[in-house]
Structure formats: structure tokens, C-alpha cells
Design a protein around this motif. Structure first.
Motif, PDB file in Angstrom:
ATOM      1  N   SER A  42      46.519   9.536  -8.883  1.00  0.00           N
ATOM      2  CA  SER A  42      47.657   8.960  -9.578  1.00  0.00           C
ATOM      3  C   SER A  42      48.792   8.626  -8.625  1.00  0.00           C
ATOM      4  O   SER A  42      48.983   9.254  -7.583  1.00  0.00           O
ATOM      5  N   HIS A  82      58.118  11.357 -16.937  1.00  0.00           N
ATOM      6  CA  HIS A  82      58.354  11.179 -18.373  1.00  0.00           C
ATOM      7  C   HIS A  82      57.581   9.967 -18.902  1.00  0.00           C
ATOM      8  O   HIS A  82      56.938  10.040 -19.964  1.00  0.00           O
ATOM      9  N   SER A  83      57.639   8.872 -18.169  1.00  0.00           N
ATOM     10  CA  SER A  83      56.958   7.646 -18.601  1.00  0.00           C
ATOM     11  C   SER A  83      55.449   7.851 -18.647  1.00  0.00           C
ATOM     12  O   SER A  83      54.774   7.443 -19.603  1.00  0.00           O
ATOM     13  N   TYR A  84      54.919   8.500 -17.623  1.00  0.00           N
ATOM     14  CA  TYR A  84      53.473   8.717 -17.555  1.00  0.00           C
ATOM     15  C   TYR A  84      53.011   9.652 -18.673  1.00  0.00           C
ATOM     16  O   TYR A  84      52.009   9.395 -19.346  1.00  0.00           O
ATOM     17  N   SER A 117      54.402  10.170 -21.527  1.00  0.00           N
ATOM     18  CA  SER A 117      54.485   9.474 -22.816  1.00  0.00           C
ATOM     19  C   SER A 117      53.331   8.497 -22.991  1.00  0.00           C
ATOM     20  O   SER A 117      52.741   8.395 -24.070  1.00  0.00           O
ATOM     21  N   SER A 118      52.979   7.787 -21.918  1.00  0.00           N
ATOM     22  CA  SER A 118      51.925   6.770 -22.021  1.00  0.00           C
ATOM     23  C   SER A 118      50.566   7.385 -22.322  1.00  0.00           C
ATOM     24  O   SER A 118      49.798   6.848 -23.113  1.00  0.00           O
ATOM     25  N   ILE A 119      50.245   8.523 -21.696  1.00  0.00           N
ATOM     26  CA  ILE A 119      48.925   9.121 -21.930  1.00  0.00           C
ATOM     27  C   ILE A 119      48.905   9.947 -23.210  1.00  0.00           C
ATOM     28  O   ILE A 119      47.844  10.204 -23.772  1.00  0.00           O
ATOM     29  N   THR A 120      50.073  10.352 -23.677  1.00  0.00           N
ATOM     30  CA  THR A 120      50.124  11.117 -24.929  1.00  0.00           C
ATOM     31  C   THR A 120      49.885  10.214 -26.125  1.00  0.00           C
ATOM     32  O   THR A 120      49.175  10.573 -27.072  1.00  0.00           O
ATOM     33  N   PHE A 121      50.432   9.008 -26.086  1.00  0.00           N
ATOM     34  CA  PHE A 121      50.343   8.104 -27.236  1.00  0.00           C
ATOM     35  C   PHE A 121      49.340   6.982 -27.036  1.00  0.00           C
ATOM     36  O   PHE A 121      49.283   6.050 -27.824  1.00  0.00           O
ATOM     37  N   SER A 122      48.539   7.052 -25.956  1.00  0.00           N
ATOM     38  CA  SER A 122      47.537   6.003 -25.718  1.00  0.00           C
ATOM     39  C   SER A 122      46.275   6.288 -26.513  1.00  0.00           C
ATOM     40  O   SER A 122      46.028   7.393 -26.930  1.00  0.00           O
TER      41      SER A 122
END
Length: 272
Positions: free
Chosen positions: A135, A263-265, A267-272
Motif C-alpha cells: 500500500s 482516514h481516507s483509506y 473509509s474507502s475500504i470500509t464502505f467499498s
């Protein structure tokens, strides 16, 4: 007497002819029996070969059926393994995502107080191993300055307070060239630093510079604030003092940028 002898000869000839005929008949019969026996043997061999061929075909068909059944069973087993692996991987990633979210909150808490963050960063690295080993986050975590990990960083409030304390130095030494000046230069700079002149915020004066830096600090753009301060004081006696503040501001900016990326990462994998 002669007649008897002739008769005897004829009998002997007849007996010899009968014997010869008998022998020929027996030989012919034996030959015929041998031929029949050979034909029978050939028929038996043909039947045996046919039976072998049919048996081989039956075995091949049975083997093919077994292979097909085994292949189907293998596919079913593979499908079950893949499903199990997928569920296990999903559970593992879900756990890692949860750890990443908690680690991000822990890092945010440590940064808010200016505390050392090595423990939080180490925990984040472990959680990333279960999500994405290659990552961009690993690169971001690696870019954090060592002294920030070990000793922490100034908070935005502390940087603002330090800048407020730095203003007097900026106003005084910002009017003196690098390398110093005479007594008169320092005297003029001292007087000028105590006189506040209304300046255009977009101008090049010291008060405009101070105002721009303050606005950037309030806006959270510490990198731009550091660049503006060092650029505006370049070549002046205040450059060194400004450089130290800018150094701390840039370190804080790196830490905050890393936190934003986390934070962005998360959020992205939590709601993807």
C-alpha cells in the motif's frame, strides 16, 4: 491248380488295394480332423480376443467414469476450499480493517496531544499486513520523521503560540540583512519593529508576511506557512530563527497528511 494260384493272387491284390484305400481314407480323415481342430482353435482365439477387447472397453469405460467422478469431486472440493478461503480471507481482512480504523484513531489522539507516535505507527503497519502489503500507506508511514515518532510533534496550537513568540524576532531581524549590521541598523530595526504600519496583505512587507503566515496556520496549511515564512525572510538575520519554526511546522504537516491519508483509506475500504 493254376486257377487257385491266380485266385490267390487276385485276393492278395484286392486285399492290398483295400488296405491302401483304408490307409488313404484314414489319412484323409486325420487331415480333415486336424483342419477342423485348427479352425476350432482359431475360432476360440477370435472369441478370446473379442472377449478381451470387450473387457478392455468395459474397463476403460468404467475407468473414464471413475476419472470423471473423481474430477467432479475435486471440483467440488476446490469450490469448498475456495469458499472457505474466501470467508476466512474476508474475516481476516475485516479484522484488519477494524484494527486499521482503531489504529488511525489512536494516531489521531496521539497527534492531537503532540505525543510520540511510534507505538501507533507500529500497530498500523501490522494492520496493513492483513490488507495491502504494498500500500501507498506504507510509504507514507515510512516518510514520518524519526524524531516525530520518538518525541512527538508540535500541535497546531503550539506552532501558533511559537509563531506569536517569533513575531518580535521577525519584525526586528527581518529588517537586518543576513550577516548582521551596525549599531545604527539595529537601532533603526528596533524602532521600526515597534511601529505598526498598515500594509496591503498581498504586499511584500513584514506585517503582510506575518499576516499571511497566520492565515495559513489558522487554515491548517502548515507547509505553505513554512514556505511563505522562509521565503519571505530569506537573506535576512531572521532567516535562521524562521527556519527552525518552519522545520517543526513541516514535520507536523507530514504527520497530518499521513493521518488524512489513513482516514481516507480506512473509509474507502470500509464502505467499498
Amino acid at each position: 491248380m493254376m486257377l487257385l494260384q491266380e485266385l490267390k493272387k487276385e485276393k492278395m491284390k484286392a486285399a492290398a488295394a483295400v488296405k491302401e484305400l483304408q490307409e488313404k481314407t484314414e489319412q484323409k480323415l486325420m487331415d480333415e480332423l486336424q483342419r477342423k481342430d485348427e479352425e476350432a482353435s482359431q475360432q476360440v482365439e477370435k472369441v478370446q480376443e473379442l472377449a478381451k477387447a470387450e473387457l478392455a472397453a468395459a474397463l476403460a469405460k468404467e475407468k473414464a467414469s471413475q476419472i470423471e467422478q473423481i474430477a467432479e469431486a475435486d471440483l467440488n472440493i476446490d469450490a469448498l476450499c475456495m469458499a472457505f478461503y474466501a470467508r476466512s480471507e474476508e474475516a481476516r481482512q475485516s479484522h484488519s480493517v477494524h484494527k486499521l480504523a482503531l489504529g488511525t484513531l489512536a494516531l489521531e489522539e496521539a497527534l492531537s496531544s503532540g505525543s510520540p507516535i511510534r507505538t501507533e505507527v507500529d500497530q498500523l503497519r501490522k494492520s496493513l499486513e492483513g490488507i495491502d502489503k504494498d500500500s501507498l500507506l506504507e510509504l507514507a508511514l515510512s516518510s514520518l520523521p524519526e524524531d516525530v515518532l520518538k518525541y512527538g510533534s508540535d500541535t497546531q496550537m503550539e506552532l501558533k503560540q511559537k509563531f506569536n513568540s517569533l513575531k518580535a524576532t521577525v519584525r526586528h531581524f527581518g529588517l537586518i540583512p543576513s550577516g548582521g549590521g551596525g549599531i545604527l541598523t539595529h537601532a533603526v530595526a528596533h524602532v521600526a519593529s515597534n511601529i505598526k504600519v498598515e500594509e496591503d496583505p498581498s504586499g511584500d512587507g513584514l506585517e503582510s508576511l506575518i499576516s499571511r503566515v497566520e492565515d495559513l496556520i489558522v487554515g491548517g496549511d502548515l507547509t505553505a506557512a513554512a514556505d511563505a515564512l522562509t521565503g519571505g525572510l530569506q537573506g535576512t538575520a531572521a532567516e535562521e530563527a524562521a527556519a527552525e519554526w518552519a522545520k517543526q511546522a513541516r514535520k507536523r504537516a507530514i504527520a497530518e497528511q499521513t493521518l488524512t491519508l489513513l482516514h481516507s483509506y480506512a473509509s474507502s475500504i470500509t464502505f467499498s
